[in-house]
Structures are given as structure tokens and as C-alpha cells.
Write a protein that holds these residues in place. Structure first.
Motif, PDB file in Angstrom:
ATOM      1  N   CYS A 175      45.346  47.072  35.046  1.00 56.27           N
ATOM      2  CA  CYS A 175      44.527  47.701  36.082  1.00 56.27           C
ATOM      3  C   CYS A 175      45.087  47.341  37.447  1.00 56.27           C
ATOM      4  O   CYS A 175      45.796  46.344  37.610  1.00 56.27           O
ATOM      5  CB  CYS A 175      43.072  47.255  35.956  1.00 56.27           C
ATOM      6  N   TYR A 179      41.068  46.192  41.823  1.00 55.48           N
ATOM      7  CA  TYR A 179      39.900  45.999  40.967  1.00 55.48           C
ATOM      8  C   TYR A 179      39.810  44.575  40.400  1.00 55.48           C
ATOM      9  O   TYR A 179      38.715  44.041  40.259  1.00 55.48           O
ATOM     10  CB  TYR A 179      39.928  46.986  39.797  1.00 55.48           C
ATOM     11  N   PRO A 207      34.878  45.861  41.109  1.00 52.45           N
ATOM     12  CA  PRO A 207      34.893  46.855  40.026  1.00 52.45           C
ATOM     13  C   PRO A 207      34.837  48.297  40.483  1.00 52.45           C
ATOM     14  O   PRO A 207      35.358  49.180  39.805  1.00 52.45           O
ATOM     15  CB  PRO A 207      33.661  46.490  39.195  1.00 52.45           C
ATOM     16  N   SER A 288      42.559  50.957  33.910  1.00 54.68           N
ATOM     17  CA  SER A 288      41.206  51.242  34.366  1.00 54.68           C
ATOM     18  C   SER A 288      40.767  52.595  33.844  1.00 54.68           C
ATOM     19  O   SER A 288      41.528  53.567  33.920  1.00 54.68           O
ATOM     20  CB  SER A 288      41.120  51.231  35.902  1.00 54.68           C
ATOM     21  N   HIS A 621      38.131  47.592  33.178  1.00 55.73           N
ATOM     22  CA  HIS A 621      39.404  47.176  33.771  1.00 55.73           C
ATOM     23  C   HIS A 621      40.032  46.142  32.841  1.00 55.73           C
ATOM     24  O   HIS A 621      39.407  45.133  32.506  1.00 55.73           O
ATOM     25  CB  HIS A 621      39.202  46.571  35.157  1.00 55.73           C
TER      26      HIS A 621
END
Length: 898
Positions: A175, A179, A207, A288, A621
Motif C-alpha cells: 500500500c 496510508y 486509512p 490498498s 491496506h
């Protein structure tokens, strides 16, 4: 969850692809080049200013594609040993300076590597290793014999421009770091190695961070078949799960369990053991993804977006203009509230009494019911206080238009916030939603009544001081727990020239995933624009409703402590009634007793939430980083932004139970121990007397720790900051993303007059250079702007040309002595337009908060110290050393044997 539709296109849904598609070879672009610090241009004024001494020379420009061991941007002789040979395969991750050297395209998934010097993916031969034991950076300490005052450092590292907004390029299936960002992209293989790390082993989690349109999180719908997950640890399917036996089974990356693959999800494998459709499925190729949750993920139907406004209408709120601006802003945002036509809305106002408003769609005007008895409040119209906005739009607009006039002559000074909160939770108890509180005075009636505290200077620097930074009355924490259980997220807007006890009020936001916005001494003409922007963003940004978040770690690693605004529902489940794209959290990891025998450590963050459109989703993620046996690798792969993000939250939390001095010392000791441990790795082989030794990745750690110690939540003194200002700053720091935090700690300092005059003469300068944060660069004949992501401070020198001031601020300001309430508005000339274009450009980089511009003239008592010199983190302050002295102090402490 996608960001607001006004800024980004709607998410793309991926259909189930055929099972025979061959894999693709993704080739992401190389990371952008890193900018380096440079000195400002010479003055463009008619009379050039005298040369100003500098504490430290600027960075020397590094040679292009320098070897990994060379220090990027610092002067000094290179190490005596030869540089190590370059790696045989491309690496990604690690420090930005290290990534800048990697120019080769990303290999296909079967040949990818992780983070800096990571081991290869399972089943792929490792690249030839190289000895990194001699890869260190250093700064020279110089002094005249017998004169300790002349001790200084050759070159002081500073952040390059725009470094706060840059992220390392992720590995092909990790990811994005926006994030999930680890403090080091190399996990220690043993407890003994982890103990020698000294810095936090953890991550900063954001997030729902906003992303560019081309990098939106894909949405995947498995339909009625359900999401593929590990049956033991419940990890969601991800790129690191390994498929076997012709694709009929997959092995979970987290717990290593072999799971059956649903029949409709089976796909043939290629000659390398990869699914042939992997690159067509976001859940198997991207770190993600948003999964559409089936019915089993719902304990009730998805809730609609609910906005409830609890507004103080006492005399302070009316006279300062808060009520008028709040009503106008809410009305202007009605068309932009997410979730139409499901959105619900409600209002309750209060002073010494409670005012309920019936908003039934059948009414032509709202009906107000006043409840004078606040000791045991009840709901006079329980069914009409929370209504559907699309059905009652005209009634809601009529209420917002009439609220300022209804209370225009109100002389009530009391505040019954506690009873109003009890009534509001009763109204919202069936659905939940977002509660916005506007409080302009100290709660004085009923439950939750607060008293003045911390007004005596002798309380500070004593054991009684930490009590000022926590809630005085347990009512607020109990109410926060109740709101979290009812899926109510609370945002607090506090306004007052006097003490309001933000520490107590902020508890409501702390345990419900909310935020605290503080406007001390609110004045509508000056602060109205900021309140309008902040409230508008709060109402219109996409929000995740009734959310919970869980973090899963691979074998041998466990989460230990979470930091941020949430309620911990169980040992690993964070309850977030209403979380948005501006909220970040951090977590610390620890090693379990089991040995880490695998090559990679895996992490997965899962956020289960309801979107404003009424769809239940799971944002996932996933990341993988290498497990290493060498401490030098951990330091090489350290991430300064994540380290500072975790350390700042640790310091703020420690200040709630201890003196500010001890909170600062806590962070200081961790930094010194880490640098001492790093230095000891080279003490035997090299003679390092008179040099500061540090890894390239952490060259800015001393500067950021010094800035953190001087930041508003941690710097001490009764006269330095009020208890409310300190508490509000602490609440903000606990929810900040990494870019916002680094900007706050080390603001940008720009010489404005040179930049504007050069542009007006056809200089064509796009971005002004950033200066070191020291008062030595403040020329009395110039104008300077500092930007910390929270506000702009325009500093005007005493002998600055009045014509320049009149051009950018107006002729009435040029000779004004009181600039406290001067609104900064655009004038009809080229200089003013360029000035406001620059402010707009800087504001665009930090969208979550409106940066209000305040003006300070040189020599202005009190305000100059508070607004300008408090940001000069490289200067000596009350009880704090200068940056140069700080580095010398750290060097001596690192040299000490323990």
C-alpha cells in the motif's frame, strides 16, 4: 471510501475478469527528484541590506546519483574507506535520498524486492549482498582550544523544500505510504536487536488519506459469494497470499494457514506459480482496496449521514459573531452534505436553558420549545427533532435564517452544556451520527459544570500541572464512552478569550474519533474566514460512519499500544463512530516470543465502515517489509516522518500524566540512545573523535526532536501558552497526518518582499526559497512569511518601505500601530495579487485546515514573541538551546559511556 466527488471522480468498480488472462508487468514511474535547500536571492530592494551572519552554511548540492553511503546535502570529508559496490538489483523504499539513486524500472512481480536492502520475494534468488557496516554519515565538531563557547558544527541539516509532502515509492504490491508508514522498513529478527533500536517500532496509519485522482483506491465487489479471507486469522485476500495446487488453495501471509479457494474464484497458475489473472484483480495486485461488504458484516441497516448541531447562544457567542457565521456556513453547505437524499439534520441551542426545534416537513416555520429545567432534561418532541434534510429543507433554511435574530438581544451569560449533551445523545441514540458542538464560554450549569483552574503561575512545573491537561469532571469521559457506544462522533469548536477548559471538552472528541478546533479571542472580521472554511470542510468531506479498525500482523509480531482519537473496544479493535480523511493514528509493535524465521513481515489494516451513500465497505491496506539480522539495516531503512509521528504522540500522552520537562526528556533520551547505539557500531573500526555520527535516514531527527520540544503542547511556562491553547494543540497533534505534523514542527520561512518585487520585474520565480528558522535572517527592511500549516504570520520590518505595506495590505495599514485585527484582503494591484496567489498555493498543500494570515510588526510586544519567535526553532529560547548548541549537546551525550 473515495474522497469528495467535488474533487475526485467516482471510484471505479472492477468486474470479475476471465480466468485465462496472462499476468502483466507493472512499471511505475521513478520517484520524483528531491529538492535541496538553498539560500535566498539577494535583496531586490533599492538599498541592499547589510550581510547577515548565518549560524550554518547552506547544503552543498550532492552529485547526481551519489553512492548510497554519501551524505546528501551536508558538507564535510567523506569516510576514509571506499564506497561499497552498487547493488545488483533495483531496490525501492527506504529514505527518499536513497530512492533518488534508483533509476531502473520496477521489475515484474516475480523479481520484485522490498524496501531498500530487503530480501527477495519467496522463491526468488537474493541479489549479491554488500557490506554496509561502514555506511555512516558524520558532521565535524570544531572549536578553538580552551574556548567552549566557540564549539560549533560544520553544517546543520535542514529539511529540503516540500519534503513534508513527498512519500517513498511503495513496492509493487505494498500500500502507498500515505496510508501506512512504518518507522523502519526493516523489522528486527530478535528481541535483542529490537532492544538496540531504541526508537519506536511502529507505524503511522492514515486509512482514508486523500489521493490524486489517478491513485484512487479501487472498489471490488465479490457479490453473493463473499470476500475471500483466511478462515483462522480472518485476514483479507491480498497480493502476498500464495496459491498452490493449481490455484485450489492459498496460504495466508499472516498466519501461514492453507485455505480452500472458493470454486468461483479458482484460477490457473502460470509457470512461476502466480495466478494468471493476478494483475487484473486489484485485491491480488494492489496494496490498498475497498471491498463491498456483504450482509453478514452488518448488525443493522447502514445508517444515513446524520449532522446534529449543538450551539451555544449565550451573550459571548452572539456578540462575537459566532452564531451568525455558523448559521450562514451551515446553510451554504446544505447542498454539499454527503449522502443526499438520505442525510438527516437537527439543532439544539442552549444558554441557561435548552431550546428544541421541531423541523417537521409539514411546517412552514420551525417551532421552538424552551426547557428551563436543566437538571433532568427530557425531549418535548422526540419524533421531530431529527429530520430528513431533503424533506424538511425549507424549514431548516428558515431556522438558520432566524437563529441570529432570535438571540440578537440575548444577555444570558450561563452555559448548560452538560444537560444539552444529555438531551442530544437521547435524540441521536437510535441512529448515531456526527455531533458538532459550538462552545464559547465555560460550562456553568447542571451536570458537567466546570470551574476555573490553572490560573496561578505557581501550579506550573509542579506535580499539580499535569492535571490541567486532563478532564476535570469524569462526566465528559463517561459521555464520550456513551457517544462511542451509540455511534456518535463529536467535533468540538471552542471560542473564548477566557478559560473554557478545552482539556475537558476535548475528551468528547478524543474517545469518539473527532477533532478539536480552537479559536482563542474569536473576532468575526479576522477569524470568520477560518471558521467558515474549517466548518465547511468538516461538513462536506467524505466521512466513514460507524467504523471499526483492526490491525493484523504476521507471525512473531504483535501490536502493543495505539495512539490517537478512538475508543478501544477490545484489545485490538478501534471504535471510530465518524472518521474522515484528515484523521491519522499510530501504533507500536512488539516482538512475540516466537522467533522470526521468515524473510518478510506482513501487516494489514482493515477499516470496516458505512459510506455516505449507504454502502458497507472494508478498506484494506496491506504491506510487507523484510526481517533483518543487522541493526545497521534498520537504521538505513528508518523513516524519519513515521518516527517523528509516533514520538510526538508518545510525548503528548506522557504530558497528560507527567511534567512537560519529563515528557520532553523522554523523547530526548530515546534519540540520544539511538544515536549512541549507531555510533557504537563504528567506534572500534574508525576514529570518530570530534564527529557526530548518524544514519542518512535520520539526519533530521535531532532537528525535529528540538522542534517537538519547542512546540506548543510541550514547551513550558505559565506565560508561554494558556492551558486551553496547550490542550487544543495537543489534541490536534494526536490526529495529524505525517505531512501536516512535519510542517507544524518546522514551518516554511519565506522572504516576501524579494519574491514579490522580483516577480513584478519579470523575474519569473515560481516558488520562493525557504530560509532557516532563525531570527538572524529577519531583515528590518524586509517582509517575511512563516507557514506552519495552521496559519500564516506576516512579519513586517521596522524600516520596510511603507509603499510596499500599503500595496499588499492597503493604505490604511501602512502606518497603523495595532495590527491585531487587520484583515488581510486582496488589493487592486499586482503585488497584492501575487501575494494572495502565493498564500493560495501554500494553502492548497494543506487542505485540512485553513491557514489564516495574521500580521505582526517588528518590536510589537508579546505578539512578535508568541507568533514569530516561537517558530524560530533554531534560536535559543527560554530554557531551550539553539540548534547549534543542541547538536553539540547531543554529541557530548552520545559520547558519554553508560
Amino acid at each position: 471510501m473515495a474522497p469528495p466527488a467535488a474533487d475526485f471522480p467516482p471510484p471505479q468498480f472492477f468486474a470479475r475478469p476471465p480466468l485465462s488472462n496472462p499476468p502483466l508487468d507493472p512499471t511505475p514511474p521513478p520517484p520524483p527528484p528531491q529538492q535541496l535547500y538553498s539560500r535566498p536571492p539577494s535583496s531586490m530592494l533599492s538599498t541592499p541590506p547589510p550581510p547577515i551572519p548565518s549560524k550554518a552554511p547552506p547544503f552543498a548540492s550532492p552529485p547526481p546519483f551519489a553512492a548510497p553511503h554519501q551524505f546528501q546535502g551536508l558538507q564535510g570529508p567523506p569516510p576514509s574507506h571506499p564506497p561499497p559496490p552498487p547493488p545488483q538489483a533495483p531496490y525501492f523504499g527506504g529514505s527518499p535520498a536513497y530512492q533518488q539513486q534508483q533509476q531502473q524500472p520496477l521489475p515484474p512481480p516475480s523479481q520484485g524486492y522490498f524496501a531498500g536492502i530487503a530480501p527477495p520475494l519467496p522463491g526468488v534468488a537474493a541479489p549479491p549482498g554488500h557490506d554496509i557496516a561502514d555506511e555512516f554519515e558524520s558532521l565535524s565538531i570544531s572549536s578553538a582550544p580552551g574556548t567552549a563557547a566557540d564549539v560549533k558544527v560544520e553544517a546543520l541539516p535542514r529539511p529540503p523544500p516540500d519534503s513534508c509532502d513527498t512519500f517513498a515509492q511503495p513496492a509493487w504490491s505494498n500500500c502507498h505510504p500515505r496510508y501506512f508508514e512504518l518507522t523502519t522498513n526493516a523489522i528486527p529478527a530478535s528481541h535483542s536487536l529490537a532492544a538496540r533500536w531504541h526508537l519506536p517500532l511502529g507505524a503511522v496509519i492514515h486509512p482514508l488519506a486523500e489521493a490524486p485522482p489517478e491513485e484512487q483506491v479501487p472498489v471490488v465487489d465479490f457479490g453473493t459469494s463473499g470476500i475471500v479471507r483466511c478462515r483462522r486469522c480472518r485476514t483479507y485476500i491480498n497480493p502476498y497470499d500464495k496459491f498452490t495446487d493449481g490455484g485450489k488453495y492459498f496460504r495466508c501471509a499472516i498466519c501461514n494457514l492453507l485455505n480452500d479457494v472458493p470454486m468461483d474464484y479458482v484460477c490457473a497458475l502460470d509457470e512461476q506459480g502466480k495466478r494468471r489473472d493476478a494483475m487484473d484483480r486489484p485485491e491480488l495486485s494492489q496494496g490498498s482496496v475497498d471491498f463491498v461488504a456483504p450482509m453478514e458484516y452488518m448488525v443493522r441497516p447502514p445508517m444515513p449521514p446524520v449532522y446534529f448541531f449543538l450551539i451555544d447562544v449565550s451573550v459571548a457567542a452572539v456578540r462575537s459573531g459566532i452564531l451568525q457565521i455558523a448559521a450562514d456556513t451551515i446553510k451554504s453547505c446544505l447542498d454539499k452534505l454527503p449522502g443526499y437524499p438520505r442525510t438527516q439534520i437537527g439543532f439544539l441551542t442552549f444558554d441557561s436553558t435548552l431550546h428544541f426545534y421541531s423541523l417537521k416537513s409539514s411546517l412552514t416555520q420551525p417551532q421552538m420549545v424552551v426547557l428551563a429545567q436543566v437538571d433532568d432534561p427530557f425531549l418535548p418532541m422526540p419524533d421531530d427533532l431529527l429530520v430528513n434534510l431533503s424533506e424538511s429543507r425549507l424549514v431548516v433554511e428558515a431556522l438558520l435564517d432566524s437563529l441570529p435574530s432570535i438571540f440578537a438581544n440575548n444577555e444570558n451569560v450561563e452555559s448548560a452544556l452538560g444537560p444539552a449533551l444529555e438531551a442530544t445523545t437521547s435524540i441521536m441514540s437510535e441512529i448515531g451520527g456526527k455531533l458538532l458542538i459550538f462552545q464559547s464560554t465555560l460550562p456553568s450549569l447542571g451536570v458537567g459544570r466546570l470551574k476555573l483552574r490553572g490560573q496561578e503561575a505557581h501550579v506550573y512545573q509542579t506535580d499539580r500541572e499535569p492535571a490541567l491537561r486532563v478532564a476535570e469532571d469524569s462526566f465528559y469521559k463517561q459521555m464520550a464512552a456513551k457517544c462511542s457506544k451509540l455511534q456518535i462522533g463529536v467535533n468540538v469548536y471552542a471560542f473564548s478569550e477566557k478559560y473554557t477548559d478545552v482539556a475537558s471538552l476535548g475528551t468528547l472528541a478524543k474517545y469518539t474519533g473527532g477533532q478539536v478546533c480552537y479559536y482563542p479571542g474569536f473576532h468575526a472580521a479576522v477569524d470568520g474566514e477560518k471558521l467558515t472554511y474549517d466548518l465547511s470542510r468538516d461538513l462536506t468531506r467524505e466521512t466513514a460512519w460507524e467504523a471499526v479498525m483492526r490491525i493484523r500482523c504476521g507471525k512473531g509480531i504483535k501490536y502493543s499500544v495505539f495512539h490517537g482519537h478512538f475508543m478501544l473496544r477490545s484489545s485490538d479493535l478501534l471504535a471510530l463512530p465518524a472518521v474522515d480523511c484528515d484523521k491519522a493514528f499510530s501504533v507500536q509493535f512488539a516482538l512475540e516470543d516466537t522467533l522470526l524465521t521468515s524473510q518478510l513481515a506482513y501487516f494489514q489494516v482493515a477499516l470496516l465502515y458505512t459510506s455516505s451513500s449507504g454502502e458497507r465497505r472494508i478498506r484494506v491496506h496491506t504491506a510487507a517489509v523484510p526481517i533483518v539480522q543487522e541493526l545497521s539495516v534498520m537504521y538505513k531503512e528508518a523513516n524519519i516522518g513515521a518516527v517523528v509521528g509516533v514520538l510526538s504522540r508518545l510525548a503528548v500522552e506522557k504530558s497528560l500524566n507527567d511534567k512537560l520537562e519529563n515528557a520532553r526528556q523522554y523523547v530526548h533520551v530515546k534519540m540520544v540512545n539511538a544515536l549512541r547505539e549507531y555510533k557504537n557500531m563504528y567506534a572500534v573500526k574508525h576514529s570518530l573523535i570530534g564527529r557526530i555520527i548518524f544514519p542518512e535516514s535520520l539526519k533530521l531527527l535531532p532537528l525535529y526532536v528540538l522542534a517537538l520540544s519547542k512546540s506548543l503542547p510541550l514547551r513550558g511556562g505559565f506565560m508561554d501558552a494558556t492551558p486551553d491553547e496547550r490542550s487544543a494543540a495537543g489534541y490536534q497533534m494526536m490526529t495529524m497526518s505525517r505531512p501536516s505534523l512535519l510542517k507544524l514542527l518546522y514551518p516554511a520561512l519565506i522572504r516576501l518582499d524579494e519574491y514579490l518585487l522580483q516577480g513584478s520585474r519579470g523575474g519569473g520565480v515560481d516558488s520562493p526559497p525557504q530560509l532557516p528558522l532563525t531570527a538572524e535572517v529577519l531583515d528590518p527592511r524586509g517582509a517575511f512569511v512563516t507557514s506552519d500549516g495552521q496559519r500564516f504570520v506576516l512579519w513586517l520590518g521596522n524600516v520596510l518601505q511603507p509603499e510596499f505595506v500599503a500595496a499588499i495590505l492597503g493604505p490604511q495599514v501602512a502606518h497603523s500601530s495595532d495590527l491585531r485585527k487587520v484583515p488581510v484582503v486582496e488589493q487592486d494591484n499586482d503585488l497584492s495579487k501575487r501575494f494572495h496567489a502565493l498564500l493560495a498555493k501554500l494553502r492548497k498543500q494543506n487542505r485540512w485546515c485553513h491557514q489564516q494570515c495574521v500580521v505582526v510588526r517588528q518590536g510589537e510586544s508579546g505578539r512578535e514573541l508568541q507568533l514569530v519567535h516561537s517558530n524560530m526553532v533554531e534560536d535559543r529560547g527560554a530554557g531551550f538551546p539553539s540548534y547549534m548548541e543542541w547538536m553539540v549537546q547531543i554529541h557530548r551525550q552520545v559520547q558519554q559511556k553508560i
